[in-house]
Scaffold this motif. Structure first.
Motif, PDB file in Angstrom:
ATOM      1  N   LEU A 136       0.820  -1.212   0.000  1.00 44.53           N
ATOM      2  CA  LEU A 136       0.000   0.000   0.000  1.00 44.53           C
ATOM      3  C   LEU A 136       0.853   1.261   0.000  1.00 44.53           C
ATOM      4  CD1 LEU A 136      -2.764  -1.042   2.553  1.00 44.53           C
ATOM      5  CD2 LEU A 136      -2.993  -0.845   0.065  1.00 44.53           C
ATOM      6  N   ALA A 195      -4.959   4.665   0.650  1.00 43.64           N
ATOM      7  CA  ALA A 195      -5.449   3.304   0.889  1.00 43.64           C
ATOM      8  C   ALA A 195      -5.011   2.779   2.259  1.00 43.64           C
ATOM      9  CB  ALA A 195      -4.974   2.370  -0.214  1.00 43.64           C
ATOM     10  N   HIS A 241      -6.610   0.789   7.244  1.00 46.31           N
ATOM     11  CA  HIS A 241      -5.947  -0.288   7.994  1.00 46.31           C
ATOM     12  C   HIS A 241      -5.493   0.126   9.396  1.00 46.31           C
ATOM     13  CE1 HIS A 241      -5.860  -3.019   4.539  1.00 46.31           C
ATOM     14  NE2 HIS A 241      -5.795  -1.889   3.853  1.00 46.31           N
TER      15      HIS A 241
END
Length: 81
Positions: A14, A43, A47
């Motif tokens: 990423l 992106a 997370h």
């Protein structure tokens, strides 16, 4: 201050590279480093909840203060059984 960031596994993909260096103002915290990296690689933002951070080889909270020259490792969740 300058911080070195290492990303592993899917997080490395990423971030498009295993290592980055970022500049942060004095008094910055781990969350500020994450935010700077997530702005560069949007992106990554999704997370945060599943990512652990190690600061200079020790697991750290997102609220931990940083110092010039610190190394942060972005650690994705690990599966196994």
């Amino acid at each position: 201050m300058r911080i070195r960031i290492l990303a592993f596994a899917a997080l490395r993909e990423l971030c498009h590279a295993p290592e980055h260096a970022i500049e942060l103002p004095a008094g910055a915290r781990v969350t500020d480093a994450w935010g700077a990296l997530a702005r560069e690689f949007p992106a990554l933002a999704a997370h945060r909840a599943s990512t652990r951070i190690a600061r200079n080889g020790q697991v750290a909270s997102f609220e931990e203060a940083l110092a010039d020259g610190d190394e942060l490792a972005l650690l994705p969740p690990v599966g196994g059984g």
